[in-house]
Design a protein around this motif. Structure first.
Motif, PDB file in Angstrom:
ATOM      1  N   GLU A 198      88.772  53.338  18.720  1.00 25.75           N
ATOM      2  CA  GLU A 198      88.377  54.388  17.817  1.00 25.75           C
ATOM      3  C   GLU A 198      89.583  55.309  17.136  1.00 25.75           C
ATOM      4  O   GLU A 198      90.605  55.487  17.550  1.00 25.75           O
ATOM      5  N   CYS A 199      89.193  55.578  16.029  1.00 28.95           N
ATOM      6  CA  CYS A 199      89.944  56.312  15.245  1.00 28.95           C
ATOM      7  C   CYS A 199      89.418  57.424  14.264  1.00 28.95           C
ATOM      8  O   CYS A 199      88.034  57.381  14.113  1.00 28.95           O
ATOM      9  N   LEU A 244      89.415  47.548  13.773  1.00 26.91           N
ATOM     10  CA  LEU A 244      89.267  46.278  14.337  1.00 26.91           C
ATOM     11  C   LEU A 244      90.351  45.455  13.792  1.00 26.91           C
ATOM     12  O   LEU A 244      90.771  45.462  13.015  1.00 26.91           O
ATOM     13  N   THR A 245      91.338  45.013  15.039  1.00 31.84           N
ATOM     14  CA  THR A 245      92.374  44.199  14.864  1.00 31.84           C
ATOM     15  C   THR A 245      92.193  42.776  15.446  1.00 31.84           C
ATOM     16  O   THR A 245      92.029  42.775  16.609  1.00 31.84           O
ATOM     17  N   VAL A 246      92.507  41.779  14.452  1.00 33.11           N
ATOM     18  CA  VAL A 246      92.283  40.503  14.918  1.00 33.11           C
ATOM     19  C   VAL A 246      93.869  40.032  14.806  1.00 33.11           C
ATOM     20  O   VAL A 246      94.566  39.933  13.819  1.00 33.11           O
ATOM     21  N   VAL A 269      93.596  43.892   9.978  1.00 34.91           N
ATOM     22  CA  VAL A 269      93.203  45.490  10.360  1.00 34.91           C
ATOM     23  C   VAL A 269      91.924  45.718   9.695  1.00 34.91           C
ATOM     24  O   VAL A 269      92.058  45.618   8.320  1.00 34.91           O
ATOM     25  N   ILE A 270      90.957  46.043  10.134  1.00 42.62           N
ATOM     26  CA  ILE A 270      89.662  46.198   9.412  1.00 42.62           C
ATOM     27  C   ILE A 270      89.353  47.841   9.868  1.00 42.62           C
ATOM     28  O   ILE A 270      89.341  47.942  11.198  1.00 42.62           O
ATOM     29  N   VAL A 271      88.969  48.608   9.133  1.00 43.54           N
ATOM     30  CA  VAL A 271      88.337  49.974   9.500  1.00 43.54           C
ATOM     31  C   VAL A 271      87.131  50.358   8.841  1.00 43.54           C
ATOM     32  O   VAL A 271      87.171  50.340   7.611  1.00 43.54           O
ATOM     33  N   ASP A 272      86.066  50.664   9.760  1.00 45.62           N
ATOM     34  CA  ASP A 272      84.739  51.037   9.024  1.00 45.62           C
ATOM     35  C   ASP A 272      84.075  51.826  10.071  1.00 45.62           C
ATOM     36  O   ASP A 272      84.806  52.146  11.239  1.00 45.62           O
ATOM     37  N   THR A 273      82.896  52.127   9.924  1.00 47.06           N
ATOM     38  CA  THR A 273      82.263  53.046  10.776  1.00 47.06           C
ATOM     39  C   THR A 273      81.897  51.984  12.009  1.00 47.06           C
ATOM     40  O   THR A 273      81.938  50.582  12.000  1.00 47.06           O
ATOM     41  N   GLU A 274      81.702  52.450  12.954  1.00 45.39           N
ATOM     42  CA  GLU A 274      81.571  51.812  14.245  1.00 45.39           C
ATOM     43  C   GLU A 274      80.347  50.678  14.228  1.00 45.39           C
ATOM     44  O   GLU A 274      80.439  49.487  14.543  1.00 45.39           O
ATOM     45  N   PRO A 275      79.081  51.062  13.671  1.00 47.96           N
ATOM     46  CA  PRO A 275      78.021  50.263  13.699  1.00 47.96           C
ATOM     47  C   PRO A 275      78.398  49.003  12.543  1.00 47.96           C
ATOM     48  O   PRO A 275      77.844  47.851  12.779  1.00 47.96           O
ATOM     49  N   ARG A 276      78.995  49.320  11.807  1.00 49.59           N
ATOM     50  CA  ARG A 276      79.293  48.299  10.811  1.00 49.59           C
ATOM     51  C   ARG A 276      80.383  47.261  11.269  1.00 49.59           C
ATOM     52  O   ARG A 276      80.395  46.032  11.003  1.00 49.59           O
ATOM     53  N   VAL A 277      81.211  47.725  11.931  1.00 47.14           N
ATOM     54  CA  VAL A 277      82.350  46.857  12.545  1.00 47.14           C
ATOM     55  C   VAL A 277      81.763  46.121  13.745  1.00 47.14           C
ATOM     56  O   VAL A 277      81.953  44.951  13.898  1.00 47.14           O
ATOM     57  N   ARG A 278      80.971  46.709  14.504  1.00 50.91           N
ATOM     58  CA  ARG A 278      80.395  46.070  15.713  1.00 50.91           C
ATOM     59  C   ARG A 278      79.318  44.812  15.052  1.00 50.91           C
ATOM     60  O   ARG A 278      79.208  43.871  15.660  1.00 50.91           O
TER      61      ARG A 278
END
Length: 126
Positions: free
Chosen positions: A102-103, A11-13, A74-83
């Motif tokens: 996705e990465c 996730l990039t803001v 920039v935040i990186v985590d699993t898809e469910p946690r980011v969403r």
């Protein structure tokens, strides 16, 4: 040293350096909310030049100093946690851009590090 890989969502803001939330830098508020939400990590990167929806170019060059340089959180985590974290941005990001990518994460752990429980689906931890 052990190398672990997992699927993740980045996730990039993108906001301006002078953007605030309750007299606090907006980028700092985003990082603190990500921390409180238990996300794996967040980093803030200050741009040296850029423009956005306003079409004004902001730069750090000496002759045209700007007080509103671009900032990327920039935040990186699993898809469910980011969403699950996205609604935390709704009330604080009034102008800006959010991207999701996705990465694949490669995490290196030392011999004494506890990598946590193995997750074969890559959904619960990084």
């Amino acid at each position: 040293m052990t190398r672990q890989t997992a699927r993740a969502l980045r996730l990039t803001v993108f906001v301006g350096e002078s953007d605030t939330w309750h007299h606090r830098p907006l980028y700092s508020e985003i990082v603190h909310r990500a921390h409180a939400a238990g996300l794996a990590g967040a980093s803030v990167f200050r741009g040296i030049e850029g423009f956005g929806a306003s079409s004004l170019i902001h730069t750090s060059r000496l002759l045209s100093l700007s007080e509103d340089l671009p900032v990327a959180v920039v935040i990186v985590d699993t898809e469910p946690r980011v969403r699950a974290f996205l609604p935390h941005l709704d009330d604080i990001v009034t102008e800006g851009l959010v991207t999701l990518d996705e990465c694949e994460v490669i995490r290196y752990t030392g011999p004494g590090d506890d990598p946590g429980p193995a997750d074969t689906k890559g959904e619960n931890s990084l």
